[in-house]
Write an enzyme that holds these catalytic residues in place. Structure first.
Site, mmCIF file in Angstrom:
data_model
loop_
_atom_site.group_PDB
_atom_site.id
_atom_site.type_symbol
_atom_site.label_atom_id
_atom_site.label_comp_id
_atom_site.label_asym_id
_atom_site.label_seq_id
_atom_site.Cartn_x
_atom_site.Cartn_y
_atom_site.Cartn_z
ATOM 1 N N CYS A 293 0.819 -1.237 0.212
ATOM 2 C CA CYS A 293 -0.401 -0.198 0.579
ATOM 3 C C CYS A 293 0.836 1.175 -0.239
ATOM 4 O O CYS A 293 0.522 2.055 -0.625
ATOM 5 C CB CYS A 293 -1.380 0.469 1.353
ATOM 6 S SG CYS A 293 -2.035 -1.603 1.948
ATOM 7 N N THR A 294 1.715 0.675 0.882
ATOM 8 C CA THR A 294 3.099 2.368 0.715
ATOM 9 C C THR A 294 3.250 2.553 -0.332
ATOM 10 O O THR A 294 3.372 3.640 -1.129
ATOM 11 C CB THR A 294 3.769 1.998 2.079
ATOM 12 O OG1 THR A 294 3.834 2.038 3.507
ATOM 13 C CG2 THR A 294 5.130 3.411 1.742
#
Length: 164
Positions: free
Chosen positions: A49-50
């Site tokens: 996600c990052t």
């Protein structure tokens, strides 16, 4: 119920952490101003996600040139999202779907997140991408079943080019 290409995008009101505190963001207030890219992700502070949101943030000019606003949605609270954005340099608008209602409305909520790890977390959003045109119609929809699989951002951009 899954949302498909050609469907009207379900409206929603979610919270973001603004400069003055929590702010409400309503999809219908954004429709018509630009094309929209909604990116659902499972959780803040996780590796994939990052990477996804940092990559999108660093290439945001590509989306702006295609008259698109990119919005990230997860079930994290808006304060956690703001801390994540600050720590990682994420510049897109992050919206909190804390109750997982929008993930369910868009048909992207896991019944059980990572069952192989025995995690009992229903409602977590599947990694997904939706392109919504200025009329509020979904022009691209992609939902990944595995949380490590990214959407095809070349297809997202191709769709946006077709809307220009």
């Amino acid at each position: 119920m899954a949302i498909n290409t050609g469907d009207k995008a379900p409206d929603f009101t979610l919270v973001t952490k603004g400069a003055e505190g929590p702010e409400l963001v309503k999809l219908s207030d954004l429709v018509g101003k630009s094309n929209l890219v909604l990116l659902f992700v499972p959780m803040a502070f996780t590796g994939v996600c990052t990477t996804e949101f940092c990559d999108i943030s660093s290439g945001i000019s590509d989306y702006e040139a295609l008259d698109a606003k990119v919005i990230g949605i997860s079930g994290d609270n808006p304060f956690a999202q703001a801390a994540w954005a600050e720590k990682e340099g994420i510049s897109i608008t992050l919206l909190s779907d804390y109750e997982h209602e929008v993930a369910k409305a868009y048909g992207v909520a896991y019944e059980q997140f990572l069952p192989e790890a025995n995690l009992i977390m229903g409602g977590v959003a599947k990694r997904s991408a939706f392109v919504i045109d200025k009329e509020g119609i979904v022009r691209y929809a992609e939902v990944q079943d595995h949380p490590k699989d990214l959407p095809d951002f070349d297809k997202v951009k191709e769709t946006l080019k077709g809307l220009a």
